[in-house]
Design an enzyme around this catalytic site. Structure first.
Site, mmCIF file in Angstrom:
data_model
loop_
_atom_site.group_PDB
_atom_site.id
_atom_site.type_symbol
_atom_site.label_atom_id
_atom_site.label_comp_id
_atom_site.label_asym_id
_atom_site.label_seq_id
_atom_site.Cartn_x
_atom_site.Cartn_y
_atom_site.Cartn_z
ATOM 1 N NE ARG A 230 -4.198 -1.639 0.284
ATOM 2 C CZ ARG A 230 -4.282 -2.775 -0.361
ATOM 3 N NH1 ARG A 230 -3.267 -3.167 -1.149
ATOM 4 N NH2 ARG A 230 -5.343 -3.546 -0.254
ATOM 5 C CD GLU A 259 -1.786 3.599 -6.128
ATOM 6 O OE1 GLU A 259 -2.771 3.000 -6.627
ATOM 7 O OE2 GLU A 259 -0.883 3.024 -5.534
ATOM 8 C CG HIS A 279 -1.802 -0.452 -7.579
ATOM 9 N ND1 HIS A 279 -2.396 0.306 -6.605
ATOM 10 C CD2 HIS A 279 -1.895 -1.744 -7.141
ATOM 11 C CE1 HIS A 279 -2.852 -0.476 -5.642
ATOM 12 N NE2 HIS A 279 -2.546 -1.724 -5.945
#
Length: 530
Positions: A230, A259, A279
């Site tokens: 994360r 993000e 990601h």
């Protein structure tokens, strides 16, 4: 029956459901568009793009199940779905292999300078000496978080000849050593041992900025860091400075604080060896197919009259068991969250005792709710279905008893949590219909309304303590909703507990300020699902 599938879900999902119901595959829609057509559907299957809001759910009068083809359910209003009796399911294990493999891929990429070497070669250059890397063989890998993904990373790393050092306060020494790792009981014992460090933990108050300039200073010079978990677990600015000054040899990052607005990330301007990916941890064809198939099979099963394997809300429990105790489900979960968040150390046992009329009922749903509350405070992806399995896998002893000892409430549930460091007891009850309360914290009698954000502040029982604590909270622009001062049934008690319901999160800086008040010790911030 009809099922609506949106968000470009793998076509294998539709083929599975088609054996039971009609499937309509449509593009991602707005809330207004969904509200118009959702009343005709019995099930909805989405990924992350479609927002399944309360209005959408309330419009779906025929909905029996909502499936999210992925790990999280952030885009689904689970609370409203539960109130409407709709099962919400996800696929918590579908991307485990993908995330673990991406971690290994990033480790190898940064160790061997793959990205800059590829760019240089594509530019027509031949700079072999410039891109000399290092081997993973015989290096020590520090793994922070030894759950499904972290343990698989360790398995692959061992096959590559790496040594493992593991920190996970919620995994026992026996589990780590059985998997070939060295167990350490604190991060301070991990930092200086490792050539590589990878994190596999959720983002919460304990892990936010876990790796920062202070912890980096305790690491080996030349350490290499990986984050596929994360954004925010590694402080991005501190990492940039550590790479540029040579303390950190290289880093590989897949997740970010903001993000998808990567332009705000200081790492994109880092002058050093750093690998950045957008990601991609779960972005494999196999992972996307796995989550689609998993959720499609659950939808098919529920529409056929069966049960879901990965439900995240109450309707996954059998109605005949749930109905008699449903009013106590929330306070049972809150009691579990509460007792875990005031405790420290590795969980050894959980003892659940029912009093009053609860002692005459099947309290299995309440036991599951307690386990979910305890485990979801330390792990991601815990739900009413998998909580007992996770507890068993972690070697936690679960003791459930019913007592005929008289109590002051119609029904009372007590949770005793034993760790390798502490023993804490919290009791929950309904003081009236729809009025759940925490009524006991260890030896302290109480009447506390569980709330999302709470402060627990043990302190010496003397004048001005409330004013001093309130002053710190106010100066940090935190609003106090309510406050209780809990005392023992002893006129000569020298200790009290302040329980404060607040409107927002509290960071470590505020807790440190409160702890500096003379007479205050070990204040804690609690985050409950209430």
């Amino acid at each position: 029956m009809k099922v609506l599938v949106t968000d470009k879900i793998n076509e294998a999902a539709a083929k599975i459901i088609e054996t039971t119901a009609q499937v309509d595959i449509l593009p991602t829609m707005t809330e207004e568009e969904l509200i118009k057509i959702i009343p005709e559907y019995d099930a909805l299957m989405v990924r992350s793009q479609t927002k399944v809001t309360a209005k959408v759910i309330e419009a779906g009068k025929k909905l029996k199940i909502i499936g999210r083809a992925g790990v999280g359910v952030d885009n689904i209003d689970v609370s409203t779905a539960t109130q409407q009796g709709i099962i919400v399911v996800n696929s918590p294990d579908g991307n485990t292999m993908a995330a673990a493999e991406h971690t290994i891929a990033l480790m190898l990429a940064m160790a061997r300078n793959i990205a800059p070497a590829a760019a240089s070669t594509k530019a027509g250059k031949w700079d072999r000496s410039k891109f000399t890397g290092c081997e993973l063989f015989s290096k020590t890998l520090g793994i922070i978080g030894f759950g499904k993904i972290g343990s698989h990373v360790g398995e692959v790393a061992k096959a590559l000849g790496m040594k493992l050092v593991v920190f996970d306060p919620f995994t026992s020494r026996e589990v780590v050593e059985k998997n070939g790792g060295e167990y350490v009981d604190s991060l301070d014992k991990l930092w200086g041992k490792c050539d590589f460090i990878t994190v596999h933990v959720p983002k919460n108050k304990d892990t936010l900025n876990m790796i920062n300039k202070d912890t980096i200073a305790k690491m080996k010079t030349g350490v290499r860091l990986v984050n596929c978990a994360r954004g925010g677990i590694i402080n991005e600015q501190d990492l940039k400075e550590a790479i540029e000054n040579g303390k950190v040899a290289s880093a590989a990052i897949d997740v970010y604080e903001n993000e998808p607005n990567i332009t705000k990330c200081p790492l994109i301007n880092c002058e050093g060896n750093i690998v950045l990916t957008p990601h991609l941890g779960a972005s494999t064809q196999e992972a996307q197919m796995n989550v689609a198939i998993d959720v499609a099979q659950q939808i098919k099963e529920v529409l056929s009259g069966g049960s879901a394997s990965s439900a995240v809300n109450i309707p996954s429990l059998r109605p005949d068991k749930l109905e008699p105790v449903k009013d106590y489900m929330q306070i049972a979960e809150n009691s579990g969250e509460f007792v875990e968040q005031i405790s420290e150390g590795v969980i050894k046992s959980i003892e659940i005792t029912a009093y009053g009329y609860l002692a005459d009922l099947d309290i299995q749903p309440l036991e599951v709710a307690v386990l979910k509350g305890i485990l979801s405070s330390i792990l991601e992806g815990v739900n009413y279905v998998n909580a007992p399995f996770i507890a068993k896998k972690r070697g936690i002893d679960i003791i459930s008893t019913r007592s005929k000892v008289k109590c002051s409430f119609a029904g009372l549930l007590t949770v005793k949590l034993t760790t390798d460091k502490t023993v804490n007891i919290v009791s929950g009850a309904l003081v009236a219909k729809n009025m759940p309360r925490i009524v006991k914290i260890n030896d302290y009698e109480a009447t506390i309304r569980p709330q999302k954000h709470m402060l627990i502040i043990p302190h010496v029982n003397k004048p001005s303590m409330i004013a001093k604590v309130a002053k710190v909270i106010g100066e940090n622009n935190i609003n106090i909703g309510s406050m209780n001062v809990v005392q023992k049934n002893d006129n000569h008690a020298t200790e009290s507990i302040m329980v404060i319901n607040i409107d927002s999160e509290v960071n470590d800086n505020v807790l440190n300020e409160i702890e500096k008040i003379e007479g205050v010790h070990n204040p804690k911030y609690l985050n409950l699902s209430a």
